[in-house]
Design an enzyme around this catalytic site. Structure first.
Site, PDB file in Angstrom:
ATOM      1  N   SER A  41       6.431  -6.912 -12.020  1.00 54.06           N
ATOM      2  CA  SER A  41       5.591  -7.700 -11.114  1.00 54.06           C
ATOM      3  C   SER A  41       4.219  -7.089 -10.882  1.00 54.06           C
ATOM      4  O   SER A  41       3.252  -7.814 -10.601  1.00 54.06           O
ATOM      5  CB  SER A  41       6.305  -7.885  -9.770  1.00 54.06           C
ATOM      6  OG  SER A  41       6.666  -6.629  -9.206  1.00 54.06           O
ATOM      7  N   HIS A 248       3.027  -5.330  -2.811  1.00 51.41           N
ATOM      8  CA  HIS A 248       2.392  -5.570  -4.105  1.00 51.41           C
ATOM      9  C   HIS A 248       0.871  -5.601  -3.943  1.00 51.41           C
ATOM     10  O   HIS A 248       0.362  -5.884  -2.858  1.00 51.41           O
ATOM     11  CB  HIS A 248       2.868  -6.897  -4.712  1.00 51.41           C
ATOM     12  CG  HIS A 248       4.218  -6.820  -5.325  1.00 51.41           C
ATOM     13  ND1 HIS A 248       5.383  -6.896  -4.584  1.00 51.41           N
ATOM     14  CD2 HIS A 248       4.621  -6.648  -6.621  1.00 51.41           C
ATOM     15  CE1 HIS A 248       6.430  -6.791  -5.384  1.00 51.41           C
ATOM     16  NE2 HIS A 248       5.991  -6.632  -6.632  1.00 51.41           N
TER      17      HIS A 248
END
Length: 267
Positions: A41, A248
């Site tokens: 990711s 993230h």
């Protein structure tokens, strides 16, 4: 005397031309590159928005560092097969097939899911300091005991399919700036999480170097932009409305952090 000056001028001009062509060579090389992006990711661009329709649940973003390289450098060809949630086994089983003997540039970010990044952060948020530290310690044991051979499997697979490619292994940012006033996790939990990420990066760097690959270390460029820092945050904090983007990089983290480090390493 005049002849000496003429010779000197000629040599100086020749040297300048050589320097000019030498400086231009990397750009020309990049323009002819056939580039494939692999990984999880952090490579696909989760948290950076602007996901491509074709990527589905893999969530490949046009703001990911590989896509920014494609947009700015314009290699001859580009394809990202990076996918949210990917482990080293996933890269080997579903992503390496994108490579070929004509591939000249490869990037890969992987390893975090092999040691349970997501579940660790869930434990730390929901169950407190003792469980958090224990979860990170268990992950560190996996990093030391299991990850080197798993990374070697990925790297050997890349070399087998694309033996002439330049390969850049991109690491992970450390999540927290320590020593600041910060709500949420305890100072001990934050320090232990940072310790685990540093170990993951160090082990990955060692494995990448052993394979003859370059390691793009993003840790220093994220300093001042981490969670609990006073600067612009380049990482998403815990987001209950969209749990998948938590911890993230934002679009700014990809463009201001990952991209310049990768660009420098790609050469």
């Amino acid at each position: 005397m005049r002849r000496t000056r003429l010779v000197t001028l000629t040599l100086s001009l020749a040297a300048a031309l050589v320097a000019t062509f030498a400086a231009a060579a990397p750009a020309n090389a990049a323009a002819t590159d056939r580039y494939i992006a692999l990984g999880d990711s952090y490579a696909s661009g989760v948290g950076a928005d602007s996901y491509t329709a074709e990527s589905g649940s893999c969530q490949r973003s046009t703001n990911a560092y590989s896509a920014l390289y494609n947009a700015n450098v314009k290699p001859a060809s580009y394809r990202s097969v990076a996918c949210s949630g990917a482990t080293t086994a996933d890269v080997i089983n579903t992503q390496l097939s994108a490579l070929s003997s004509t591939t000249t540039l490869v990037s890969v970010t992987v390893g975090g899911n092999d040691v349970g990044f997501s579940s660790i952060m869930t434990t730390c948020v929901l169950y407190g300091e003792t469980d958090c530290i224990a979860a990170v310690q268990a992950a560190e044991d996996k990093v030391r005991g299991e990850l080197p051979s798993k990374l070697a499997g990925v790297y050997n697979g890349i070399k087998g399919r694309s033996p002439s490619a330049r390969v850049v292994v991109v690491g992970y940012p450390v999540f927290y700036q320590l020593g600041t006033i910060c709500i949420g996790l305890s100072a001990n939990s934050r320090a232990k999480i940072n310790e685990g990420i540093n170990l993951l990066d160090d082990v990955t760097k060692t494995a990448a170097t052993a394979a003859g690959f370059k390691f793009a270390d993003v840790r220093s460029i994220f300093v001042g932009h981490q969670l609990c820092s006073y600067g612009e945050k380049w990482l998403h904090a815990l987001n209950y409305a969209s749990l998948g983007i938590s911890y993230h990089p934002t679009a700014a983290g990809q463009s201001g952090g990952f991209y310049p480090v990768f660009l420098s390493a790609a050469g």
